[in-house]
Design an enzyme around this catalytic site. Structure first.
Site, PDB file in Angstrom:
ATOM      1  N   LYS A  48      58.739  86.995   6.972  1.00 52.51           N
ATOM      2  CA  LYS A  48      59.612  86.923   5.787  1.00 52.51           C
ATOM      3  C   LYS A  48      60.976  86.353   6.181  1.00 52.51           C
ATOM      4  O   LYS A  48      61.517  85.485   5.505  1.00 52.51           O
ATOM      5  CB  LYS A  48      59.781  88.314   5.161  1.00 52.51           C
ATOM      6  CG  LYS A  48      58.556  88.773   4.380  1.00 52.51           C
ATOM      7  CD  LYS A  48      58.679  90.223   3.919  1.00 52.51           C
ATOM      8  CE  LYS A  48      57.366  90.700   3.315  1.00 52.51           C
ATOM      9  NZ  LYS A  48      57.298  92.128   3.071  1.00 52.51           N
ATOM     10  N   GLN A  90      59.748  97.613   3.331  1.00 47.57           N
ATOM     11  CA  GLN A  90      58.459  97.265   3.928  1.00 47.57           C
ATOM     12  C   GLN A  90      57.541  98.486   3.914  1.00 47.57           C
ATOM     13  O   GLN A  90      57.900  99.542   4.438  1.00 47.57           O
ATOM     14  CB  GLN A  90      58.679  96.760   5.364  1.00 47.57           C
ATOM     15  CG  GLN A  90      57.425  96.272   6.040  1.00 47.57           C
ATOM     16  CD  GLN A  90      56.830  95.021   5.382  1.00 47.57           C
ATOM     17  OE1 GLN A  90      57.544  94.089   5.035  1.00 47.57           O
ATOM     18  NE2 GLN A  90      55.522  95.013   5.198  1.00 47.57           N
ATOM     19  N   ASP A 113      60.820  92.848  -5.050  1.00 45.99           N
ATOM     20  CA  ASP A 113      59.387  93.059  -4.825  1.00 45.99           C
ATOM     21  C   ASP A 113      58.697  93.453  -6.130  1.00 45.99           C
ATOM     22  O   ASP A 113      57.475  93.558  -6.191  1.00 45.99           O
ATOM     23  CB  ASP A 113      59.156  94.163  -3.776  1.00 45.99           C
ATOM     24  CG  ASP A 113      58.524  93.615  -2.504  1.00 45.99           C
ATOM     25  OD1 ASP A 113      57.985  92.497  -2.553  1.00 45.99           O
ATOM     26  OD2 ASP A 113      58.600  94.302  -1.469  1.00 45.99           O
TER      27      ASP A 113
END
Ligand code: NDP
Length: 264
Positions: A48, A90, A113
């Site tokens: 990422k 994460q 997200d």
């Protein structure tokens, strides 16, 4: 139906993001929150950060110890997020920390997200899949789609998005009689997390393979038993190099959009 090349598409998307960032002026900023030191998470985060750097997004990683309490983590997230356009956590988190609590600590407007119910952004993995199908001109209207896996981050939001796009969606899980559903499908999405899981299905049906599994020899693979199934399918998205890069592309798009909204 043959779907398009994801590598070329994500390359083109990155060029679009660079142009949009040039118009904003300031580099968008993304905070990546990590708890513990899981090897797979380290790898996903590294990818990422690398992709973000390539397009001009500043991605800072905040790594907290495995034994941080849920309260401490949420307080830190609330503090850290002030300086960022986007914040992501994460997954997976250690068992003593509830995902729900952590998502709630993120400002929905910075939840790039797309996990928060009030986030204005599409969830990254399902959103990436939808973006890819649109790019391939795969019209979901009236199509029968079978999604295998009903998690909150993949299967359920994808089922909702595809239903909204006028597909008829069957959402399968570990208790489903899969063979009753697979035949007759126009598109299959597998998000199970078991190597070789999908080893027989209708001929000429495209498959979106979301699964990421590590084999004993260290290689990554998806849920599809690629060697046995590939010749029968019209197209299977590769692992690695398929849904993973599309997920990161969606994340970067959401971050750029968040930065654009800030300057308006
Ligand atoms: P979860 O473990 O949360 O969900 C797995 C799902 O698979 C569950 O709904 C489970 O059913 C179902 N399942 C398990 N066994 C069977 C079976 N025998 N038949 C049918 N369904 C079954 O996983 P995630 O959704 O988080 O992730 C799935 C995979 O996708 C993982 O490999 C993960 O690494 C990968 N992933 C990849 C991403 C990417 O960017 N490429 C992003 C997110 C995930 P039940 O609900 O009944 O337990």
């Amino acid at each position: 139906m043959v779907l398009g090349n994801i590598k070329e598409y994500t390359k083109a998307l990155k060029e679009q993001f660079k142009d949009r960032i040039a118009t904003i002026g300031d580099a968008p900023k993304l905070a990546i929150i990590q708890v513990g030191n899981i090897e797979a998470s380290n790898r996903y985060i590294k990818n990422k950060v690398k992709d973000c750097e390539e397009v001009g997004i500043i991605a800072d990683v905040y790594q907290y110890p495995e034994d941080i309490t849920e309260h401490e983590l949420c307080e830190n997230i609330k503090f850290d997020q002030e300086h960022y356009d986007g914040v992501i956590v994460q997954l997976p988190l250690p068992p003593h920390i509830r995902e729900k609590a952590v998502v709630a600590a993120i400002d929905p407007l910075k939840d790039v997200d797309g996990f928060h119910i009030d986030s204005p952004y599409p969830p990254a993995t399902p959103g990436g899949i939808m973006m890819y199908l649109k790019h391939c001109n795969f019209d979901l209207t009236g199509k029968d789609v079978v999604i295998i896996g009903r998690s909150n981050i993949v299967g359920k939001p994808l089922a909702r998005m595809m239903t909204d796009a006028d597909a008829t969606v069957t959402l399968c899980h570990s208790k489903s009689k899969l063979s009753n559903h697979l035949y007759g499908a126009d598109l299959i999405v597998t998000a199970v997390g078991k190597a070789g899981f999908l080893n027989c299905y209708p001929i000429h049906v495209p498959v979106i393979d979301v699964g990421i599994n590590r084999l004993e020899n260290g290689k990554l693979c998806g849920d599809v038993d690629f060697e046995n199934v590939e010749p029968k399918a019209s197209y299977i998205t590769p692992v690695p190099g398929g849904v993973g890069p599309m997920t990161v592309a969606m994340l970067m798009q959401n971050t750029v959009t968040a930065a654009e909204k800030k300057i308006k």
